[in-house]
Design an enzyme around this catalytic site. Structure first.
Site, PDB file in Angstrom:
ATOM      1  N   GLN A   1     -19.640  -8.354  12.854  1.00  0.00           N
ATOM      2  CA  GLN A   1     -18.201  -8.630  12.742  1.00  0.00           C
ATOM      3  C   GLN A   1     -17.711  -8.097  11.396  1.00  0.00           C
ATOM      4  O   GLN A   1     -18.354  -8.340  10.374  1.00  0.00           O
ATOM      5  CB  GLN A   1     -17.944 -10.140  12.808  1.00  0.00           C
ATOM      6  CG  GLN A   1     -18.316 -10.786  14.126  1.00  0.00           C
ATOM      7  CD  GLN A   1     -17.281 -10.557  15.224  1.00  0.00           C
ATOM      8  OE1 GLN A   1     -16.206 -10.005  14.988  1.00  0.00           O
ATOM      9  NE2 GLN A   1     -17.621 -10.972  16.419  1.00  0.00           N
TER      10      GLN A   1
ATOM     11  N   CYS B   1       0.832  -1.206   0.000  1.00  0.00           N
ATOM     12  CA  CYS B   1       0.000   0.000   0.000  1.00  0.00           C
ATOM     13  C   CYS B   1       0.867   1.257   0.000  1.00  0.00           C
ATOM     14  O   CYS B   1       1.837   1.346   0.756  1.00  0.00           O
ATOM     15  CB  CYS B   1      -0.888  -0.012   1.241  1.00  0.00           C
ATOM     16  SG  CYS B   1      -1.936   1.438   1.348  1.00  0.00           S
TER      17      CYS B   1
ATOM     18  N   CYS C   1     -11.611 -10.721  21.489  1.00  0.00           N
ATOM     19  CA  CYS C   1     -10.699 -10.042  20.560  1.00  0.00           C
ATOM     20  C   CYS C   1      -9.480  -9.533  21.321  1.00  0.00           C
ATOM     21  O   CYS C   1      -8.672  -8.807  20.767  1.00  0.00           O
ATOM     22  CB  CYS C   1     -11.417  -8.898  19.849  1.00  0.00           C
ATOM     23  SG  CYS C   1     -12.132  -7.713  20.982  1.00  0.00           S
TER      24      CYS C   1
HETATM   25  C1  LIG Z   1     -17.316  -8.197  20.701  1.00  0.00           C
HETATM   26  S1  LIG Z   1     -18.970  -7.634  20.621  1.00  0.00           S
HETATM   27  C2  LIG Z   1     -19.794  -9.176  20.465  1.00  0.00           C
HETATM   28  C3  LIG Z   1     -20.891  -9.185  19.467  1.00  0.00           C
HETATM   29  C4  LIG Z   1     -21.527 -10.489  19.073  1.00  0.00           C
HETATM   30  N1  LIG Z   1     -21.231 -11.602  19.930  1.00  0.00           N
HETATM   31  C5  LIG Z   1     -21.186 -10.793  17.617  1.00  0.00           C
HETATM   32  O1  LIG Z   1     -20.430 -11.705  17.329  1.00  0.00           O
HETATM   33  O2  LIG Z   1     -21.710 -10.092  16.729  1.00  0.00           O
HETATM   34  C6  LIG Z   1     -19.253  -7.186  22.305  1.00  0.00           C
HETATM   35  C7  LIG Z   1     -20.640  -6.691  22.590  1.00  0.00           C
HETATM   36  O3  LIG Z   1     -20.740  -6.450  23.995  1.00  0.00           O
HETATM   37  C8  LIG Z   1     -21.578  -5.328  24.200  1.00  0.00           C
HETATM   38  N2  LIG Z   1     -21.273  -4.797  25.556  1.00  0.00           N
HETATM   39  C9  LIG Z   1     -20.212  -4.051  25.924  1.00  0.00           C
HETATM   40  N3  LIG Z   1     -20.236  -3.819  27.249  1.00  0.00           N
HETATM   41  C10 LIG Z   1     -21.340  -4.410  27.735  1.00  0.00           C
HETATM   42  C11 LIG Z   1     -21.916  -4.522  29.024  1.00  0.00           C
HETATM   43  N4  LIG Z   1     -21.334  -3.953  30.084  1.00  0.00           N
HETATM   44  N5  LIG Z   1     -23.053  -5.222  29.159  1.00  0.00           N
HETATM   45  C12 LIG Z   1     -23.643  -5.813  28.094  1.00  0.00           C
HETATM   46  N6  LIG Z   1     -23.132  -5.760  26.841  1.00  0.00           N
HETATM   47  C13 LIG Z   1     -22.006  -5.053  26.649  1.00  0.00           C
HETATM   48  C14 LIG Z   1     -21.256  -4.402  23.060  1.00  0.00           C
HETATM   49  O4  LIG Z   1     -22.290  -3.485  22.823  1.00  0.00           O
HETATM   50  C15 LIG Z   1     -21.040  -5.405  21.910  1.00  0.00           C
HETATM   51  O5  LIG Z   1     -22.220  -5.601  21.182  1.00  0.00           O
END
Ligand SMILES: C[S@@+](CC[C@H](N)C(=O)[O-])C[C@H]1O[C@@H](n2cnc3c(N)ncnc32)[C@H](O)[C@@H]1O
Length: 470
Positions: free
Chosen positions: A300, A75, A426
């Protein structure tokens, strides 16, 4: 930083290995030196940017030898732009460094007895053009290269591209981005040209003025695309001009949306999104399941690897059809809906209410009737009352944000004693920390890293924990 060290140059530093966050490591005078933008095997002179009693940080200013593992960066923005920082390292090595990160975090932080072997990382077939979402910023403060400044010439200062790392007000103007395929590069470049030709103002972040603020491009593996333009001024005539241009020039856009954002920041969860043309969402598909993705929904960002990640998650869960599954941090319920056919019931919990609405809709669209979704903070939601109201889980799937799980949530999992926990993360460092806490009652029996982000140091990791027999 100690004054003595500031701007000191360390010469002929041999770069030994990759450390956390993608930086590389060498040693000088008994101290560790963290260096960015180099590869193990390079020999470099390094200007120190930060120094402490036990370590230093610096940047390379001269290369004496290049590592044999280097490849040509593809890039033209490499080194300036904050993305794709590992494109100078061949992909096989990127994968082995990522796997090693997981090994290191679990050995150092996880401190788990009888740790199983970390499985080889699941690499991504596409190492370029793998992202389905990019977020570009308009700015009247384009980043100028050293050569441009030294030339003394006048340059166009409006830009549309990415932030320079750690500089909120400087934008590198992107000509071609290798992260997103389909129409992404064309839309960005033609919109920039249209704006310049028509003297439309690019956002001035310091003074918080300007029409064109931000451009989000989302694509899906079904060939759909969503374009969201954020405007920093509510001047309807100009907004109409921009949107009409995009609609006419790119009729293949399936969701053409805009937002007027007069706030100080670019987040728009609390703002109205206007559908200018097409639908208000795009769709992803997995094993015949359709997932609606609205402008505010999380999905994702690497669709192909998301499918691999979810398959690993489902395999680790070993569902037989009679289990109650809790899907913690469910987002838009993608994992919950993905495993629903193999379970008796799936209960998803998530912080963002709009995501929970999408999760319910995704169940409905796919004719799934054994899911329940609740919005709220995990540490408050997952309590004794909630458990009493619902059945106790046989399997817990948890996919928290980078910070990992709140201590109260970990304690609740210890109290719940579900026979299996599948933990998707992650950030293997916080995952290893949480696994160490859970190891009081759980044994760790599978570790599978997945590469969701080629050309970067980021690594996704799935582990399975099984309740110890008492
Ligand atoms: C890594 S993403 C996982 C999404 C889902 N498992 C997927 O594969 O599409 C983490 C998620 O945790 C939620 N989150 C972050 N802090 C949180 C909390 N304190 N309580 C509940 N959910 C939370 C975020 O909004 C986000 O949607």
């Amino acid at each position: 930083m100690s004054r003595k060290m500031k701007n000191k140059v360390v010469t002929d530093l041999k770069i030994e290995r990759i450390a956390t966050e993608g930086k590389c490591v060498g040693h000088h005078d008994g101290k560790v030196v963290f260096v960015k933008d180099v590869a193990p095997g390079d020999v470099v002179d390094v200007r120190i940017t930060r120094g402490k009693s036990s370590f230093m940080e610096g940047e390379p200013i001269h290369f004496h030898e290049y590592s044999k593992d280097r490849v040509e960066a593809f890039c033209s923005h490499f080194g300036t732009c904050g993305g794709c920082k590992w494109q100078h390292i061949n992909y096989d090595l990127q994968k082995s460094y990522k796997r090693q990160q997981v090994v290191d975090q679990f050995s150092r932080i996880g401190k788990v007895e009888n740790m199983p072997e970390v499985l080889p990382i699941l690499g991504s077939e596409n190492t370029r053009y793998y992202r389905n979402k990019l977020d570009f910023t308009f700015s009247n403060n384009r980043w100028l290269t050293r050569e441009e400044i030294d030339s003394g010439a006048e340059f166009e200062r409006n830009a549309l591209g990415f932030h320079i790392p750690k500089m909120f007000d400087k934008i590198v103007d992107i000509e071609h981005c290798y992260l997103q395929g389909n129409i992404s590069n064309d839309v960005r470049n033609e919109l920039r040209e249209f704006a310049l030709d028509n003297n439309l103002s690019f956002y001035d972040i310091r003074n918080q003025v300007g029409l064109l603020r931000n451009l989000i491009i989302r694509t899906s593996s079904t060939g759909e695309s969503m374009i969201i333009v954020q405007f920093g001024a509510d001047t309807q005539e100009e907004i109409e001009m921009v949107m009409a241009f995009l609609k006419d020039r790119f009729p293949e856009i399936t969701a053409l949306l805009y937002i007027v954002n007069l706030k100080k920041n670019e987040t728009f969860n609390d703002l109205d999104v206007v559908t200018y043309a097409g639908r208000a969402f795009i769709e992803e598909e997995m094993e015949g399941l359709k997932f609606r993705i609205g402008p505010k929904s999380f999905y994702q960002t690497n669709s192909e690897q998301a499918y691999e990640l979810y398959k690993v998650t489902r395999d680790f869960a070993e569902l037989e059809g009679n289990e109650v599954v809790y899907d913690l941090y469910t987002g838009t319920g993608t994992i919950a809906n993905f495993v629903a056919k193999q379970a008796k019931q799936v209960i998803g919990i998530e912080y963002v209410e709009a995501a929970i609405e999408d999760a319910k809709l995704n169940s409905k669209v796919n004719g799934i009737d054994n899911t329940l979704f609740y919005a709220g903070d995990m540490k408050d939601m997952l309590n004794n009352e909630f458990i009493a109201k619902h059945a106790k889980p046989d399997v817990i799937i948890t996919d928290p944000p980078r910070a990992g799980m709140h201590e109260d949530v970990v304690n609740m999992l210890l109290q719940l004693e579900a026979p299996k926990i599948v933990y998707v993360s992650c950030n293997p460092a916080t995952q290893a920390r949480d696994v160490a806490l859970l190891s009081e009652k759980y044994s760790l029996d599978k570790i599978q890293p997945v590469d969701m982000f080629p050309q970067t140091y980021h690594v996704e990791n799935v582990v399975r924990l099984t309740l110890k027999k008492s």
